[in-house]
Design an enzyme around this catalytic site. Structure first.
Site, short mmCIF file in Angstrom:
data_model
loop_
_atom_site.label_atom_id
_atom_site.label_comp_id
_atom_site.label_asym_id
_atom_site.label_seq_id
_atom_site.Cartn_x
_atom_site.Cartn_y
_atom_site.Cartn_z
N GLY A 193 -54.56 115.09 12.28
CA GLY A 193 -54.48 113.90 11.44
C GLY A 193 -55.69 113.65 10.55
O GLY A 193 -55.56 113.14 9.45
N ASP A 235 -55.71 104.00 17.72
CA ASP A 235 -54.58 103.18 18.14
C ASP A 235 -54.92 102.61 19.53
O ASP A 235 -55.67 101.64 19.64
CB ASP A 235 -53.37 104.13 18.15
CG ASP A 235 -52.04 103.43 18.21
OD1 ASP A 235 -51.95 102.40 18.88
OD2 ASP A 235 -51.07 103.92 17.60
N LYS A 251 -56.24 100.22 14.36
CA LYS A 251 -55.19 99.28 14.79
C LYS A 251 -55.69 98.55 16.03
O LYS A 251 -55.32 98.90 17.15
CB LYS A 251 -53.91 100.05 15.15
CG LYS A 251 -53.01 100.39 13.98
CD LYS A 251 -51.71 101.02 14.49
CE LYS A 251 -50.76 101.28 13.34
NZ LYS A 251 -49.57 102.07 13.78
N PHE A 308 -45.63 101.11 11.31
CA PHE A 308 -45.43 102.55 11.36
C PHE A 308 -45.93 103.17 10.05
O PHE A 308 -45.33 103.00 9.00
CB PHE A 308 -43.95 102.83 11.57
CG PHE A 308 -43.59 104.28 11.58
CD1 PHE A 308 -44.37 105.19 12.28
CD2 PHE A 308 -42.48 104.73 10.90
CE1 PHE A 308 -44.04 106.53 12.29
CE2 PHE A 308 -42.14 106.08 10.91
CZ PHE A 308 -42.92 106.97 11.60
N ASP A 336 -48.78 111.73 10.37
CA ASP A 336 -47.47 112.38 10.31
C ASP A 336 -46.38 111.62 11.04
O ASP A 336 -46.65 110.76 11.88
CB ASP A 336 -47.57 113.78 10.93
CG ASP A 336 -47.69 113.72 12.46
OD1 ASP A 336 -48.61 113.05 12.96
OD2 ASP A 336 -46.86 114.34 13.14
C1 PRP Z 1 -52.88 110.47 16.44
C2 PRP Z 1 -54.03 110.07 15.56
C3 PRP Z 1 -55.19 109.94 16.51
C4 PRP Z 1 -54.51 109.45 17.79
C5 PRP Z 1 -54.71 107.97 17.93
O1 PRP Z 1 -52.95 111.86 16.66
O2 PRP Z 1 -54.29 111.08 14.58
O3 PRP Z 1 -55.80 111.19 16.75
O4 PRP Z 1 -53.09 109.74 17.63
O5 PRP Z 1 -54.04 107.49 19.07
P1 PRP Z 1 -54.78 106.81 20.31
O6 PRP Z 1 -55.89 105.95 19.80
O7 PRP Z 1 -53.66 105.99 20.92
O8 PRP Z 1 -55.24 107.89 21.22
P2 PRP Z 1 -51.73 112.68 17.25
O9 PRP Z 1 -51.87 112.73 18.74
O10 PRP Z 1 -50.44 112.14 16.71
O11 PRP Z 1 -51.97 114.16 16.72
P3 PRP Z 1 -52.13 114.59 15.17
O12 PRP Z 1 -53.46 114.09 14.71
O13 PRP Z 1 -52.07 116.08 15.21
O14 PRP Z 1 -50.99 113.97 14.42
MG MG Z 2 -49.54 112.67 15.00
MN MN Z 3 -54.81 112.81 15.63
#
Ligand code: PRP
Ligand code: MG
Ligand code: MN
Length: 178
Positions: free
Chosen positions: A43, A102, A130, A151, A158
C-alpha cells in the site's frame, strides 16, 4: 474521470501538497542522520516514492511485506513477515512509511519488532490516519490526513489489488464492492 468514483476524498494536488509539507519536516528532523526509510508493501509504494522525492537529506530505503494471520478481514494483530528487510537496523534511525493506519495492529507489531532489533530511533509517517478505528495505542510522528471511517481506494490503497495506481484517493461506487 473514471466512472467508478462515488466521491473524490483527496485529489492528486491535495496529496502532493501535503507530501511537500511532510518532506520539509522530515528533511529538517533527519538532517545528517542518514535515516532508513522502510516502505510497508504494497500500500505504501506510491506514498514512499513521492515522499522520497521531497526529502532533501540523504536517506536509504528498504521494503517489508507483511500479512495478517487469520481468515477474517479484520486484522488479527499477529503479523507474518512475507518479505523481511535486507538492511541491518541496529543503530539506525528508522522511519516507517505507511499509506494508512487503521486498527494500528500492523504497525504496532512492526514497531515492536524493529525496537527488538535495536534501531537507534523509530518514527512513523502515514499519509492517512483513521483514528476512530484504532485498537491499540500507537504514536504517529507524521500524519498527512485524518480521514473518516469510509471505504477508500487509490494512491496505493487497494480493493482486491485494484486501484493502487490511481493518483487520487476516492470512495468507489457501491456496485464496485457489492
Ligand atoms: C493495509 C494498509 C496498512 C494496514 C493498516 O494493508 O496498507 O498497511 O492495512 O491496517 P491496520 O492499521 O488495521 O493494521 P494491507 O494489509 O491491506 O496490505 P497492502 O498494503 O498490501 O494492501
Ligand atoms: Mg490492502
Ligand atoms: Mn499495507
Amino acid at each position: 474521470m473514471r466512472n467508478d468514483v462515488l466521491e473524490v476524498v483527496l485529489s492528486e494536488e491535495e496529496i502532493q501538497n501535503k507530501i511537500i509539507e511532510l518532506g520539509k519536516q522530515i528533511s529538517k528532523d533527519y538532517e545528517g542522520k542518514n535515516p532508513l526509510a522502510i516502505c510497508v508493501l504494497k500500500g505504501a509504494v506510491m506514498f514512499m516514492g513521492d515522499l522520497l522525492k521531497r526529502i532533501e537529506t540523504d536517506v536509504e530505503i528498504d521494503f517489508m511485506a507483511v500479512s495478517s494471520y487469520g481468515s477474517s478481514t479484520e486484522s488479527s494483530g499477529v503479523v507474518k513477515i512475507v518479505k523481511d528487510l535486507d538492511t541491518e537496523v541496529a543503530g539506525r534511525h528508522v522511519l516507517i512509511v505507511e499509506d494508512i493506519i487503521d486498527s494500528g495492529l500492523t504497525l504496532s507489531y512492526l514497531s515492536d519488532m524493529l525496537h527488538r532489533r535495536n534501531c537507534a530511533s523509530l518514527k512513523i509517517v502515514t499519509l492517512l490516519d483513521k483514528p476512530h478505528r484504532r485498537k491499540v495505542d500507537l504514536h504517529i510522528d507524521y500524519r498527512g490526513f485524518e480521514v473518516e471511517d469510509a471505504f477508500l481506494v487509490g494512491y496505493g490503497l487497494d480493493y482486491g489489488e485494484k486501484y493502487r495506481n490511481v493518483p487520487f484517493i476516492f470512495i468507489p461506487k457501491p456496485e464496485v464492492y457489492s
